[in-house]
Design an enzyme around this catalytic site. Structure first.
Site, mmCIF file in Angstrom:
data_model
loop_
_atom_site.group_PDB
_atom_site.id
_atom_site.type_symbol
_atom_site.label_atom_id
_atom_site.label_comp_id
_atom_site.label_asym_id
_atom_site.label_seq_id
_atom_site.Cartn_x
_atom_site.Cartn_y
_atom_site.Cartn_z
ATOM 1 N N ILE A 17 88.806 120.683 82.865
ATOM 2 C CA ILE A 17 87.946 121.549 82.060
ATOM 3 C C ILE A 17 88.775 122.400 81.099
ATOM 4 O O ILE A 17 89.764 123.026 81.497
ATOM 5 C CB ILE A 17 87.088 122.452 82.974
ATOM 6 C CG1 ILE A 17 86.120 121.601 83.794
ATOM 7 C CG2 ILE A 17 86.321 123.485 82.146
ATOM 8 C CD1 ILE A 17 85.352 122.387 84.836
ATOM 9 N N HIS A 18 88.364 122.402 79.850
ATOM 10 C CA HIS A 18 88.990 123.264 78.835
ATOM 11 C C HIS A 18 88.041 124.420 78.522
ATOM 12 O O HIS A 18 86.842 124.205 78.392
ATOM 13 C CB HIS A 18 89.267 122.459 77.559
ATOM 14 C CG HIS A 18 89.841 123.292 76.447
ATOM 15 N ND1 HIS A 18 91.167 123.652 76.405
ATOM 16 C CD2 HIS A 18 89.247 123.858 75.363
ATOM 17 C CE1 HIS A 18 91.372 124.383 75.332
ATOM 18 N NE2 HIS A 18 90.225 124.532 74.683
#
Length: 340
Positions: A322-323
């Protein structure tokens, strides 16, 4: 006299108290008693440089206590990877009055209720007046209070009960029928989550003697809840180098700083990092060491990868990251390993 068909020894461990003058004064505490103080001490001397010393320095320092730490060696958290130990020692010196290569040789009571500790270091002996002393120089198993040696039970050199992989207590190298042990009294890890694991193993084996389960101590993680946090699993770089020499393999390491990720940059973090050690040819993760914000949580996916045999490349590229979550520091460290 109490008798039973099955006996489980879970007698734990206790804090080590060095034999120095004044050790029995009421101002001298261990981790078992220091949190029961009625008032916050203005000045605290912590003796030791391990987990307990680091964590209580953070606790009391956060409340405003003036903390002095006396460490016999030249660094704190020496049991961790050298990169982490060196960095944490630097952070500790900036937060607290850190006295390295220093012994506490005596403690004397003062008329106002405080104590004076004699500290002996490279520059000679000095006196330090404090309100409370916390002894954090290690723990010892309680086997000596059980008569384990008198019963002929096998003991390790440090006094721990010897057990087999099923947590059965040994005598002359063989399991004693109906006698089990778990936790600090027999484990060299001295960690609550290890004791919990061993308790589950013992519970199963008591109920299912025909299908015994073995404890799994392959990848035991640990964390230090200080500031900054430190977390670790597997081999240190020094241990990995010895492994490589013995097995004829080559290791690679990667250090990724928190500030190189979007989350770390937003935090303006300049101290956190993740260090991963792996076999160059296979990508097998040998160790992971993290220093910084929520290190104890960031290390968890690496524990999972090591436990289930996921190599560094598969872990980095076989899933989404996840960014802009801080876990990207782990992803990038994996990607920066110079694997074959």
């Amino acid at each position: 006299m109490v008798t039973a068909d099955q006996v489980v020894i879970a007698a734990g461990s206790r804090a080590v108290l060095p034999e120095i003058p004044g050790i029995s004064l009421p101002q001298v505490h261990t981790s078992d008693t220091v949190m029961r103080l009625e008032d916050r001490p203005r000045r605290l001397l912590i003796v030791g440089g391990g987990y307990i010393a680091a964590e209580f320095a953070h606790v009391f320092g956060s409340f405003g206590t003036e903390v002095t730490i006396a460490v016999r060696s030249g660094s704190m958290l020496r049991q961790l990877d050298e990169t982490v130990s060196e960095a944490f020692t630097g952070h500790a010196a900036r937060q607290w009055d850190l006295r390295l290569d220093t012994d506490v040789t005596g403690i004397a009571a003062n008329d106002d209720g405080s104590v004076t500790a004699r500290l002996s270091g490279a520059d000679g002996a000095v006196d330090l007046e404090v309100d409370v002393v916390l002894m954090a120089v290690g723990r010892t198993p309680n086997t000596d209070r059980l008569g384990a040696a008198d019963a002929g039970l096998d003991l390790h050199d440090d006094g721990r009960l010897a057990v087999d992989e099923y947590q059965r207590v040994l005598r002359d190298g063989r399991p004693v029928e109906g006698l089990w042990s778990l936790g600090d009294v027999s484990s060299d890890h001295q960690l609550k989550h290890v004791a919990n694991h061993e308790a589950r193993i013992v519970a199963h084996n008591l109920l299912h003697p025909e299908a015994l389960r073995a404890s799994d101590h392959r990848f035991v993680p640990s964390a230090v809840f200080s500031h900054p946090q430190a977390a670790s699993v597997g081999m240190t770089e020094e241990e990995a180098l010895l492994h490589a020499e013995a097995s004829g393999t080559t290791i690679v390491t990667a250090v990724q700083h928190y500030g190189s990720t979007a989350y770390g940059w937003a935090m303006e973090d300049t101290q956190g990092f993740a260090k991963i050690i792996a076999e160059r040819s296979t990508g097998r993760i040998l160790g992971a060491h993290i220093l910084g914000h929520e290190a104890s949580m960031l290390v968890q996916p690496l524990i999972q990868a090591m436990s289930f045999g996921l190599d560094a490349h598969a872990m980095a590229r076989g899933q989404y990251w996840i960014h802009p979550a801080l876990t990207e520091v782990v992803e990038n460290a994996l990607l920066n390993l110079a694997l074959d």
